[in-house]
Structures are given as structure tokens and as C-alpha cells.
Design an enzyme around this catalytic site. Structure first.
Site, PDB file in Angstrom:
ATOM      1  N   TYR A 184       0.840  -1.207   0.000  1.00  0.00           N
ATOM      2  CA  TYR A 184       0.000   0.000   0.000  1.00  0.00           C
ATOM      3  C   TYR A 184       0.866   1.244   0.000  1.00  0.00           C
ATOM      4  O   TYR A 184       2.043   1.227   0.363  1.00  0.00           O
ATOM      5  CB  TYR A 184      -0.962   0.002   1.192  1.00  0.00           C
ATOM      6  CG  TYR A 184      -0.324   0.287   2.546  1.00  0.00           C
ATOM      7  CD1 TYR A 184      -0.235   1.586   3.034  1.00  0.00           C
ATOM      8  CD2 TYR A 184       0.161  -0.740   3.344  1.00  0.00           C
ATOM      9  CE1 TYR A 184       0.332   1.856   4.266  1.00  0.00           C
ATOM     10  CE2 TYR A 184       0.732  -0.491   4.580  1.00  0.00           C
ATOM     11  CZ  TYR A 184       0.812   0.816   5.039  1.00  0.00           C
ATOM     12  OH  TYR A 184       1.383   1.083   6.260  1.00  0.00           O
ATOM     13  N   CYS A 185       0.251   2.346  -0.437  1.00  0.00           N
ATOM     14  CA  CYS A 185       0.893   3.652  -0.444  1.00  0.00           C
ATOM     15  C   CYS A 185      -0.210   4.694  -0.327  1.00  0.00           C
ATOM     16  O   CYS A 185      -1.341   4.371   0.004  1.00  0.00           O
ATOM     17  CB  CYS A 185       1.747   3.835  -1.695  1.00  0.00           C
ATOM     18  SG  CYS A 185       0.824   3.626  -3.242  1.00  0.00           S
ATOM     19  N   THR A 186       0.101   5.941  -0.613  1.00  0.00           N
ATOM     20  CA  THR A 186      -0.881   7.011  -0.406  1.00  0.00           C
ATOM     21  C   THR A 186      -2.092   6.867  -1.314  1.00  0.00           C
ATOM     22  O   THR A 186      -3.230   6.845  -0.848  1.00  0.00           O
ATOM     23  CB  THR A 186      -0.224   8.385  -0.633  1.00  0.00           C
ATOM     24  OG1 THR A 186       0.934   8.497   0.192  1.00  0.00           O
ATOM     25  CG2 THR A 186      -1.199   9.511  -0.306  1.00  0.00           C
TER      26      THR A 186
END
Length: 246
Positions: A180-182
Site C-alpha cells: 500500500y501507499c498514499t
């Protein structure tokens, strides 16, 4: 109120350099600020302004069939979070320096926010495997907030991800890995690279829409802290409200 939108798409865009001037001119004429990155692999953008103006710019972009169904994550702020407008042509819309990883040719499996929450609620995936939340962001972003128990390789920049993956690949064996990331863009590349590097049979997913989409759809369950964003809002809480001092 200012409408803030972010979105990206990996798609073959060989004429990307020619898009810079018209997209910038249109954004300027609508009074928008933010950043639009273009590359032959696609587009990545963060824009803010009056809602009608933002939507008019997006509607014009969607006239191209490659972006006809382009979704955009939305949030609101009292003030303009960007100081200026930047529209640039780049080699990559998110740099990882792995030219063989080409998301435009096919994505890794994407996990909806509701499914991830259910897995975290129950403590395992639907096959009973433990879930490893792998944060692909830079260390300072992770420090602002992250999923509980997330794997954090203390990256200084995304180009360090491939080497970190090679070093830690065996640590992820036996678990379902959710990167996951922003907003999801880093995971498009990270998840594809993990499919190549992790032990055969390791399930790998990308969180659809990243942290911001997770906040939008299910709130802050299993997430601690705020989400760092690259504008003057500083960070956003699970209600997508700015926390500039956080």
C-alpha cells in the site's frame, strides 16, 4: 471550499510530451494549482481549485478514450493547498528504475478496501493465511501514520524498493502480502515486482486506491495516525480532513 483531486493511470502515452502545453494552458485558464506528471507510461496528477473548474479539466481529459473512465479521489479544504501549477514531462510518472515493470501491460490483483478491512478484522485472509501489510512509502511518510503492524523497510526513496525487496523477500513467505501507499501508484509497480521476486505461490495484492481510498470507503480501522500528503495540508486524518500541524 476547494476541491482536491488525485488520480493516475498507467497507459501507453507515446505522445505524452505533446500534452504538457495544452494541459497546462487549460489548468491555468481554470485557475487550478497542483502537479501533473506525464510520461510515456501514463499520467499522475494532484489538482485543486473550484469544484466546477476541477471537474471541467477532468472532463476534458476524459475525452481521450484512454482516460474515459478515469476515477479521481476527492477531498475538500478551506484553502488552496498548492502554491503553484506544475505540468511536466518525466521519464516515469513514479520512478522505480525498473524498466521491465510495465503496469500498462497488466496489473497485479487489487484488493478493495472493504475486503482488506474484513481480513484485518478477522486476522487472516479468506484461506487462513496471515496478512502482511507492506508499506511502500518513504520513512518520513510512514512516521506520520501507517497500518497497524505494517512492514516498513525505512525507504528514503522509491528507487530503493527493489533492493529492499531482494533483501527481505524470504521474510514475506507464507503470508498474503498487501502493498500500500498514499494513492496506489507506487503499489502498481511494487506489486508487479513482488510477483517476480517473492517465493512461488506467495499471494500479492495492491490496496486499490491506496490509503486515501481506504479512508474514503471504510474510515480509519486498523490504521494509526494520519496520511502524509505532498501539499500544504501536511497530513489528512481518516475523515480526509487536513492536519497541517500533525
Amino acid at each position: 471550499m476547494i476541491l482536491n483531486v488525485s488520480t493516475y493511470r498507467f497507459v501507453a502515452l507515446p505522445e505524452a510530451a505533446d500534452w504538457v502545453a495544452p494541459l497546462k494552458h487549460r489548468a491555468q485558464s481554470l485557475g487550478l494549482r497542483g502537479t501533473v506528471l506525464l510520461a510515456e507510461e501514463g499520467i499522475n496528477l494532484f489538482l485543486a481549485g473550484a469544484a466546477d473548474s476541477v471537474n471541467a479539466w477532468l472532463d476534458a481529459l476524459r475525452q481521450d478514450p484512454r482516460f474515459a473512465d478515469l476515477p479521481a479521489k476527492e477531498s475538500w479544504s478551506d484553502t488552496q493547498p498548492f502554491q503553484r501549477l506544475k505540468v511536466k514531462f518525466k521519464r516515469e510518472i513514479i520512478r522505480m528504475d525498473c524498466p521491465t515493470v510495465r503496469p500498462a501491460l497488466g496489473r497485479a490483483p487489487a484488493l478493495p478496501a472493504a475486503t482488506l478491512k474484513r481480513w484485518l478484522d478477522q486476522g487472516h485472509d479468506d484461506e487462513g493465511r496471515p496478512v502482511a501489510m507492506l508499506d511502500t512509502r518513504n520513512a518520513f511518510e510512514v512516521d506520520a501514520g501507517a497500518f497497524e503492524g505494517a512492514v516498513d523497510w525505512r525507504l528514503n526513496k522509491f528507487t530503493e524498493f527493489p533492493a529492499a525487496l531482494r533483501q527481505h523477500a524470504t521474510d514475506l513467505a507464507g503470508r498474503s502480502v498487501v502493498s500500500y501507499c498514499t494513492g496506489g501508484i507506487r503499489c502498481e509497480k511494487a506489486a508487479l515486482l513482488m510477483h517476480e521476486a517473492l517465493p512461488p505461490g506467495t499471494p500479492v495484492y495492491q490496496l486499490e486506491g491506496g490509503i486515501l481510498k481506504y479512508f474514503e470507503e471504510v474510515g480509519g480501522a486498523h490504521y494509526r495516525g494520519h496520511c502524509f500528503v505532498f501539499d500544504e495540508r501536511g497530513t489528512l486524518d481518516p475523515q480526509l480532513q487536513p492536519n497541517p500541524g500533525a
